[in-house]
Design an enzyme around this catalytic site. Sequence first.
Site, PDB file in Angstrom:
ATOM      1  N   SER A 565       0.844  -1.188   0.000  1.00  0.00           N
ATOM      2  CA  SER A 565       0.000   0.000   0.000  1.00  0.00           C
ATOM      3  C   SER A 565       0.889   1.250   0.000  1.00  0.00           C
ATOM      4  CB  SER A 565      -0.949  -0.056   1.198  1.00  0.00           C
ATOM      5  OG  SER A 565      -1.974   0.871   1.034  1.00  0.00           O
ATOM      6  N   ASP A 646      -8.436  -5.059  -6.018  1.00  0.00           N
ATOM      7  CA  ASP A 646      -7.954  -3.914  -5.244  1.00  0.00           C
ATOM      8  C   ASP A 646      -8.494  -2.635  -5.866  1.00  0.00           C
ATOM      9  OD1 ASP A 646      -6.702  -2.079  -3.708  1.00  0.00           O
ATOM     10  OD2 ASP A 646      -4.653  -2.635  -4.257  1.00  0.00           O
ATOM     11  N   HIS A 678      -7.094  -5.568  -1.691  1.00  0.00           N
ATOM     12  CA  HIS A 678      -5.866  -4.884  -1.265  1.00  0.00           C
ATOM     13  C   HIS A 678      -5.010  -5.829  -0.404  1.00  0.00           C
ATOM     14  CE1 HIS A 678      -3.757  -1.095  -1.079  1.00  0.00           C
ATOM     15  NE2 HIS A 678      -3.864  -0.949   0.216  1.00  0.00           N
TER      16      HIS A 678
END
Length: 715
Positions: A565, A646, A678
Site C-alpha cells: 500500500s 484492489d 488490497h
Amino acid sequence: MVVGQIAAAAALLLPLAAAITPEQMLSAPRYSAASSNPSGEWAVYTSTNYSFETQEAATVWKLLNIKTGDISDLPFADDVSEMVWVGSTNTSVLYINGTNDEIPGGVTLWTTDLAVSPIVGTQVASLDAPFSGLKASNTPSGGINFVVNAKAYANNGSAYNEEFASTPATTGQLYDNVWVRHWDTYVTQERFSVFGGSLAQSNSSLSLSGNMTNLLLGIDAPITRPETPYQPFGGSSDYDLSPDGSQVVFMTKAPELPKANFTASYLYVVPHDGSSVAERLNGPNRTAPEEAKGASANPVWSPDGKRIAYQQMDGINYESDRAKLYIADVASGEITLLAADWDVSVGSIKWSHDCDELYVTGDYIGSTRLFIVPADAAADYKPENVTDSTTVVDFNVLPNGDALISSSAVWSSRMIYTVTPDSKTTYLYKAQDVDAELAGLGPDDLSFEWYTGTLGDQQQMLVIYPEGFTKNKTYDLAFIVHGGPQGLHANSWSTRWNFKVWADQGYVVVAPNPTGSTSYGQALTDRIQGRWSTWPYEDLVNAFAHVRDTMPFVNTSNAIEAGASYGGYMTNWIQGHDLGREFKALVAHDGVTTTFSDFGTEELFFMLHDQNGTLWDNRETYAMNDPFTHARNFSTPQLIIHNDLDYRLPVSEGIAMFNALQLLGVPSRFLHFPDENHWVLNRENSLLWHHTIFDWINYYTGKTESLSNEGVITQ
Ligand SMILES: *[C@@H]1O[C@H](CO)[C@@H](O)[C@H](O)[C@H]1NC(C)=O
Ligand SMILES: *[C@@H]1O[C@H](CO)[C@@H](O)[C@H](O)[C@H]1NC(C)=O
Ligand SMILES: *[C@@H]1O[C@H](CO)[C@@H](O)[C@H](O)[C@H]1NC(C)=O
Ligand SMILES: *[C@@H]1O[C@H](CO)[C@@H](O)[C@H](O)[C@H]1NC(C)=O
Ligand SMILES: *[C@@H]1O[C@H](CO)[C@@H](O)[C@H](O)[C@H]1NC(C)=O
Ligand SMILES: *[C@@H]1O[C@H](CO)[C@@H](O)[C@H](O)[C@H]1NC(C)=O
Ligand SMILES: *[C@@H]1O[C@H](CO)[C@@H](O)[C@H](O)[C@H]1NC(C)=O
Ligand SMILES: *[C@@H]1O[C@H](CO)[C@@H](O)[C@H](O)[C@H]1NC(C)=O
Ligand SMILES: *[C@@H]1O[C@H](CO)[C@@H](O)[C@H](O)[C@H]1NC(C)=O
Ligand SMILES: *[C@@H]1O[C@H](CO)[C@@H](O)[C@H](O)[C@H]1NC(C)=O
Ligand SMILES: *[C@@H]1O[C@H](CO)[C@@H](O)[C@H](O)[C@H]1NC(C)=O
Ligand SMILES: *[C@@H]1O[C@H](CO)[C@@H](O)[C@H](O)[C@H]1NC(C)=O
C-alpha cells in the site's frame, strides 16, 4: 572474569525460538476476542485452524473460566457465527446459527444456557436474510430485544437476500455520482441497515414477535443515503442497544455531504421498535465543539442508560485525525469532551459497571493499549497506559473493575489476561505456550529501538530476530515500510505481514515508524500531508543508517526492502532514489506507481487531504511525490504484487510499474491474484504469496542458487 562468565551463561539460557514457517503461521489457530458474561466469571471465544492437506478450516467454540483459567470446548462449530450473553441467567446466551433450513440465505437465532449440561440449543427465530452483528438486551417484560444488520432494499427498506434477488438481463451498472466502487465491491442500490427485532416470552419460551424493523428509514438525506455499518470494515461497533433494549444509537455518514470527498459522520438515536424516525445526536447545530466536524464512531450506551460515549474526529475530510472522546447525555443532548488535551487517538470504548469511568484503547508508542478515563475528566487529564507494549485487540470491563483483555504480539497470536486498574496482570491463555506452530516464540524475538528522524526528532523502529539469534553472527536485513501512510508497525500478530515468519527466513527484520506514523502523537501523523515522498523517505534513510552504524549483527550490504500500500508506494519511490541502491531486491505489494492516477481510488477524501487538494489545483504536490517521474533510475530487482479486486489502489498501478521495469531491463516479476483485494486473505493464495516473495528475496541475498520457475507463465 566472573561477570563475563555469568553473562555468557545467561546468554546461553536465552530460549532459542524455533522457526515459524509460512505454512505453520497460516494453519495455526486464529482466535476471536474473548467475550465475558455479565457476572464476569466466564468468557467465550473461537479458535479456527486450517489444514493444507484437506484445504479445510475448522472452528471450535471455547468456554473460559475467568477465575481458574480452565478452558473447555463448547458443542458448537462454524455453524455458530456469533454469540452474545443475554437471557434470564448469567450463563444464558443468544447465538446466530448461520444456517436456515426453511429460508435459503437466511439465518436462525437460538438460545441456550452454557451452565446447563448437556448444552442443547433452542431455535427462537427464523430470519429471512443473512443478518449479522448481533447485540441484545433483556427487556423489563422478560423478553429480549436485539439488533442486527443486513443489506436493505432501497425502495422499501426490507432486508435483502441475494438468494431471492432477481437476475437482470444485463450486467451494466450506471452511475451519476462519485463512489462507484469501494474496497473490493462495486456499489449497488442496496445499503446496509440496522434492524431491530424482539423475542417475547410466551408459555415460558421465547419466540420472534413481529417483523424485523429497519431503523434507518425516514432520515432526511439530501445527498448521502444512510448506511450502517459503514462498509467494508464497519460492524456491530457502529451501533449499540440501550441496556433496557428500548433505544438504539447508530453511526452513519453525513447525509448532507457527498461521501467520497468527506469523512464526516454522525450518531443517531432511534426507538428500538422504529416508532419514530431517528434523531441526530451530534454534528451540525448540536452542542459539540464547533471544530468537531469529522468521523464519529464507537457509540456505547452507559449501563444506567443515561449517556452515550463515543469518539469523533475534528477534520471534515481527514480520516486519520485524532479521535477524541465524548459523552452525550441522551435526555438533554448535552455533549462533553473528555481529556481534551490528551494526544492519543481513541479506539474502542467501554463503560465501567458503575458508569464512573470509561475504559478505552488507544494507539500509543508502537502498540494499542488500554487506558482508563474518568467520565468527568477535565481537559488536562492525561490517562496512563494500563497495559504494556503489546496490542490490545479487544476487551471487556468486569464487574470488579478489572478488564479482560484479548491481545496479540509479534510473538503471540493471542494472549488472554485480566488486568487490574493498577496494571496487575493475570494470564489465562497464551497461544505461544499451547499451539505447536508457535512453540518457542517469546518477547525476546522483538526489541524497540530509537533513531533520529530527518527533522531531529526521535522515531521508533521494531527489530525482530530470527530463530537462534546471536549477536555474534551477522544476518541479512529485511527492511519493511508500513502502509497508511497514517499507520504503524505495531507489536502485534499479523497473518498477512508476520515479521517473525520473515525473520525466520534468516533476516533481522527492521520495521521503522517514520513521519506519518500513528501512536507517537498527532503532530508526527499530520506532518506527512503533502509530503508522501520527502520527510518519510529521509527518515527511512536515517533508519537504514542507524541499523548500519549501530547493529554489527546486521549485514546492511545484503538487505532487501518490502512494503504494501503506502509501503508499496515508498518501495517504488525508493527504487527511483539513492536508498534503492542499498538493497539487493525490492518487493512492492499493491502500491501507488504514479500519483497522477490517484483519482482512480474510491476514497477521494484521502487523496484530497494527503496531496493537499486536487491534481488540477495543486499539480506541484502530485508532481513532487510521483515515483514514476524517477523511472530512469530504476535498477534494483523488484517483485510486484497487485490484485484485481484492489479498488483502493487499482491493479493498473502494479502493471505500470512492472512494465517499466521490464522495458528498462530490470529483473522483475509480477504476481497477481484475480480474487484478492488490497490484501491476500485466502490461505492457499497467501502461501503462494509467501513462497514467491521469499524465493525472490532469498535468491537476491544469496541464500538460494536460483529463482524458482515453477508456475511462471512464459511469453
Ligand atoms: C484443527 O482443529 C480441529 C478441531 O479442534 C482438530 O481436530 C484438528 O486436528 C486441527 N487440525 C490441525 C491441522 O491442527
Ligand atoms: C449474576 O451474577 C451476579 C454476581 O454473581 C449475581 O449478583 C446475580 O444475581 C446473577 N444474576 C442472575 C440472573 O443469576
Ligand atoms: C444450526 O441449525 C441447523 C439446522 O439448520 C441444526 O442442524 C444445527 O444443530 C444448528 N446448530 C446449532 C449449534 O444450533
Ligand atoms: C421490497 O422490495 C423488493 C424489491 O422490489 C421486493 O423484492 C421485496 O419483496 C419487498 N419487500 C417487502 C416486504 O415488500
Ligand atoms: C401456549 O401453550 C398452550 C398449551 O400448550 C397452547 O394451547 C397455546 O397456543 C400456547 N400459546 C402460544 C402463544 O404459543
Ligand atoms: C410484517 O410484515 C408483513 C409483510 O410486509 C406484513 O403483512 C405484516 O403486517 C407485518 N406484521 C407486523 C406485526 O408488522
Ligand atoms: C465533493 O464532490 C462533489 C461531487 O460529488 C463536488 O460537487 C464537490 O465540489 C466536492 N467537494 C469538495 C470539497 O471537493
Ligand atoms: C444548522 O442550522 C442552520 C441554521 O438554522 C441551518 O441553516 C442548517 O441547515 C442546519 N444544519 C443542519 C445539518 O441541520
Ligand atoms: C506504559 O507505557 C510505558 C512506555 O511504553 C511503559 O514503559 C510502561 O511499562 C507501561 N505501563 C504499563 C503498566 O505497562
Ligand atoms: C560470542 O563471542 C564471544 C567472544 O568471541 C564469546 O565469548 C561467546 O561465547 C560467544 N557467544 C555465543 C553465544 O556464541
Ligand atoms: C499541505 O497543507 C498543509 C495544511 O494546509 C500545509 O501545512 C502544508 O505545508 C502543505 N504541504 C505542502 C507540501 O504543500
Ligand atoms: C555482507 O554482504 C555482502 C554482500 O552480499 C557480502 O559480500 C559479505 O560477505 C557479507 N558480510 C558478512 C559478514 O556476512
